[in-house]
Design a protein around this motif. Structure first.
Motif, mmCIF file in Angstrom:
data_model
loop_
_atom_site.group_PDB
_atom_site.id
_atom_site.type_symbol
_atom_site.label_atom_id
_atom_site.label_comp_id
_atom_site.label_asym_id
_atom_site.label_seq_id
_atom_site.Cartn_x
_atom_site.Cartn_y
_atom_site.Cartn_z
ATOM 1 N N MET A 34 24.536 -58.266 23.281
ATOM 2 C CA MET A 34 23.798 -58.002 24.514
ATOM 3 C C MET A 34 23.468 -56.524 24.568
ATOM 4 O O MET A 34 24.268 -55.687 24.141
ATOM 5 C CB MET A 34 24.633 -58.387 25.730
ATOM 6 C CG MET A 34 24.994 -59.855 25.794
ATOM 7 S SD MET A 34 23.568 -60.911 26.103
ATOM 8 C CE MET A 34 23.173 -60.448 27.784
ATOM 9 N N GLY A 35 22.317 -56.218 25.116
ATOM 10 C CA GLY A 35 21.918 -54.826 25.202
ATOM 11 C C GLY A 35 21.368 -54.476 26.571
ATOM 12 O O GLY A 35 20.907 -55.351 27.311
ATOM 13 N N GLU A 44 8.258 -44.838 27.011
ATOM 14 C CA GLU A 44 8.579 -46.040 26.269
ATOM 15 C C GLU A 44 9.967 -46.557 26.663
ATOM 16 O O GLU A 44 10.809 -45.808 27.137
ATOM 17 C CB GLU A 44 8.539 -45.765 24.765
ATOM 18 C CG GLU A 44 7.158 -45.443 24.235
ATOM 19 C CD GLU A 44 7.134 -45.337 22.726
ATOM 20 O OE1 GLU A 44 6.039 -45.190 22.169
ATOM 21 O OE2 GLU A 44 8.212 -45.405 22.099
ATOM 22 N N ARG A 45 10.155 -47.858 26.411
ATOM 23 C CA ARG A 45 11.465 -48.450 26.665
ATOM 24 C C ARG A 45 12.468 -47.833 25.705
ATOM 25 O O ARG A 45 12.202 -47.695 24.512
ATOM 26 C CB ARG A 45 11.395 -49.961 26.472
ATOM 27 C CG ARG A 45 12.625 -50.697 26.925
ATOM 28 C CD ARG A 45 12.363 -52.199 26.961
ATOM 29 N NE ARG A 45 11.322 -52.536 27.933
ATOM 30 C CZ ARG A 45 11.063 -53.782 28.304
ATOM 31 N NH1 ARG A 45 11.765 -54.796 27.794
ATOM 32 N NH2 ARG A 45 10.102 -54.025 29.167
ATOM 33 N N GLU A 46 13.635 -47.454 26.220
ATOM 34 C CA GLU A 46 14.629 -46.823 25.373
ATOM 35 C C GLU A 46 15.971 -47.550 25.482
ATOM 36 O O GLU A 46 16.325 -48.110 26.526
ATOM 37 C CB GLU A 46 14.809 -45.342 25.729
ATOM 38 C CG GLU A 46 15.423 -45.068 27.077
ATOM 39 C CD GLU A 46 15.817 -43.612 27.258
ATOM 40 O OE1 GLU A 46 15.917 -42.876 26.260
ATOM 41 O OE2 GLU A 46 16.031 -43.219 28.419
ATOM 42 N N TYR A 95 16.742 -53.006 31.893
ATOM 43 C CA TYR A 95 16.573 -54.367 31.406
ATOM 44 C C TYR A 95 17.784 -54.791 30.584
ATOM 45 O O TYR A 95 18.299 -54.021 29.772
ATOM 46 C CB TYR A 95 15.338 -54.479 30.519
ATOM 47 C CG TYR A 95 14.040 -54.181 31.213
ATOM 48 C CD1 TYR A 95 13.516 -52.890 31.235
ATOM 49 C CD2 TYR A 95 13.316 -55.201 31.845
ATOM 50 C CE1 TYR A 95 12.316 -52.620 31.872
ATOM 51 C CE2 TYR A 95 12.116 -54.934 32.480
ATOM 52 C CZ TYR A 95 11.629 -53.639 32.496
ATOM 53 O OH TYR A 95 10.443 -53.368 33.133
ATOM 54 N N CYS A 96 18.168 -56.039 30.768
ATOM 55 C CA CYS A 96 19.199 -56.659 29.965
ATOM 56 C C CYS A 96 18.512 -57.484 28.876
ATOM 57 O O CYS A 96 17.454 -58.063 29.114
ATOM 58 C CB CYS A 96 20.031 -57.555 30.870
ATOM 59 S SG CYS A 96 21.250 -58.565 30.054
ATOM 60 N N TYR A 113 16.133 -58.217 19.787
ATOM 61 C CA TYR A 113 16.613 -59.019 20.908
ATOM 62 C C TYR A 113 15.626 -60.136 21.219
ATOM 63 O O TYR A 113 14.412 -59.931 21.250
ATOM 64 C CB TYR A 113 16.840 -58.123 22.132
ATOM 65 C CG TYR A 113 17.988 -57.154 21.904
ATOM 66 C CD1 TYR A 113 17.768 -55.940 21.246
ATOM 67 C CD2 TYR A 113 19.273 -57.468 22.315
ATOM 68 C CE1 TYR A 113 18.826 -55.068 21.003
ATOM 69 C CE2 TYR A 113 20.330 -56.599 22.092
ATOM 70 C CZ TYR A 113 20.097 -55.396 21.429
ATOM 71 O OH TYR A 113 21.143 -54.527 21.196
ATOM 72 N N ASP A 114 16.197 -61.321 21.473
ATOM 73 C CA ASP A 114 15.374 -62.521 21.636
ATOM 74 C C ASP A 114 14.954 -62.778 23.074
ATOM 75 O O ASP A 114 13.898 -63.373 23.331
ATOM 76 C CB ASP A 114 16.164 -63.748 21.141
ATOM 77 C CG ASP A 114 16.709 -63.561 19.740
ATOM 78 O OD1 ASP A 114 17.945 -63.511 19.575
ATOM 79 O OD2 ASP A 114 15.888 -63.454 18.819
ATOM 80 N N TYR A 115 15.800 -62.402 24.024
ATOM 81 C CA TYR A 115 15.548 -62.719 25.430
ATOM 82 C C TYR A 115 15.727 -61.460 26.276
ATOM 83 O O TYR A 115 16.580 -60.609 25.972
ATOM 84 C CB TYR A 115 16.520 -63.796 25.928
ATOM 85 C CG TYR A 115 16.409 -65.095 25.166
ATOM 86 C CD1 TYR A 115 17.256 -65.383 24.105
ATOM 87 C CD2 TYR A 115 15.432 -66.026 25.504
ATOM 88 C CE1 TYR A 115 17.147 -66.563 23.397
ATOM 89 C CE2 TYR A 115 15.316 -67.214 24.801
ATOM 90 C CZ TYR A 115 16.168 -67.479 23.750
ATOM 91 O OH TYR A 115 16.050 -68.639 23.050
ATOM 92 N N TRP A 116 14.932 -61.389 27.343
ATOM 93 C CA TRP A 116 14.932 -60.225 28.229
ATOM 94 C C TRP A 116 14.973 -60.676 29.688
ATOM 95 O O TRP A 116 14.385 -61.703 30.053
ATOM 96 C CB TRP A 116 13.685 -59.377 28.007
ATOM 97 C CG TRP A 116 13.669 -58.721 26.674
ATOM 98 C CD1 TRP A 116 13.301 -59.273 25.480
ATOM 99 C CD2 TRP A 116 14.049 -57.374 26.380
ATOM 100 N NE1 TRP A 116 13.437 -58.357 24.456
ATOM 101 C CE2 TRP A 116 13.889 -57.170 24.992
ATOM 102 C CE3 TRP A 116 14.509 -56.311 27.160
ATOM 103 C CZ2 TRP A 116 14.177 -55.958 24.369
ATOM 104 C CZ3 TRP A 116 14.789 -55.104 26.547
ATOM 105 C CH2 TRP A 116 14.631 -54.930 25.163
ATOM 106 N N GLY A 117 15.644 -59.881 30.515
ATOM 107 C CA GLY A 117 15.610 -60.095 31.945
ATOM 108 C C GLY A 117 14.385 -59.448 32.567
ATOM 109 O O GLY A 117 13.581 -58.822 31.876
ATOM 110 N N GLN A 118 14.286 -59.591 33.878
ATOM 111 C CA GLN A 118 13.101 -59.085 34.579
ATOM 112 C C GLN A 118 13.235 -57.618 34.951
ATOM 113 O O GLN A 118 12.267 -56.979 35.333
ATOM 114 C CB GLN A 118 12.840 -59.915 35.841
ATOM 115 C CG GLN A 118 13.692 -59.547 37.053
ATOM 116 C CD GLN A 118 15.158 -59.893 36.922
ATOM 117 O OE1 GLN A 118 15.569 -60.618 36.022
ATOM 118 N NE2 GLN A 118 15.976 -59.366 37.827
#
Length: 126
Positions: A34-35, A44-46, A95-96, A113-118
């Protein structure tokens, strides 16, 4: 499919603390990584931190090392990000993310990562 829902964001003064939560549903996660990532306006997303479900080993970005702590509760399928000594530059949407591969490693690479939260907004005032 995995659904990730973050919570715990808000407005806090510099030097304060917040604890973010990320609850996973749709699949019991016993392996993988999990990240936490963040994205500030115009940037940018970091990467922030990552944890392995098995063993609980962690990995942090240099910018948060010593201030943020990531943990997991396997029974609740939930991970947390305890953020202390917050700075205005920590302001971002957090974001998770989940890498559900059995062979997942601790990584700062978003595409792993395969899935992301909102996302949940964290604002630190000076």
């Amino acid at each position: 499919q995995v659904q990730l829902v973050e919570s715990g964001g808000g407005l806090v003064q510099a030097g304060g603390s917040l604890r973010l939560s990320c609850a996973a549903s749709g699949r019991t996660l016993r392996s993988g990584t999990m990240g936490w990532f963040r994205q500030a306006p115009g940037k940018e997303r970091e990467f922030v931190a990552a944890i392995r479900w098995s063993g609980g080993s962690t990995y942090y970005a240099d910018s948060v090392k010593g201030r943020f702590t990531m943990s997991s509760d396997n029974a609740k399928n939930t991970v947390y990000l305890q953020m202390n000594s917050l700075k205005p530059e920590d302001t971002a949407v957090y974001y998770c993310a989940a890498d559900v591969s059995r062979f997942a490693v601790l990584t700062a690479t978003p595409t792993a990562y395969d899935y992301w939260g909102q996302g949940t907004q964290v604002t630190v005032s000076s």
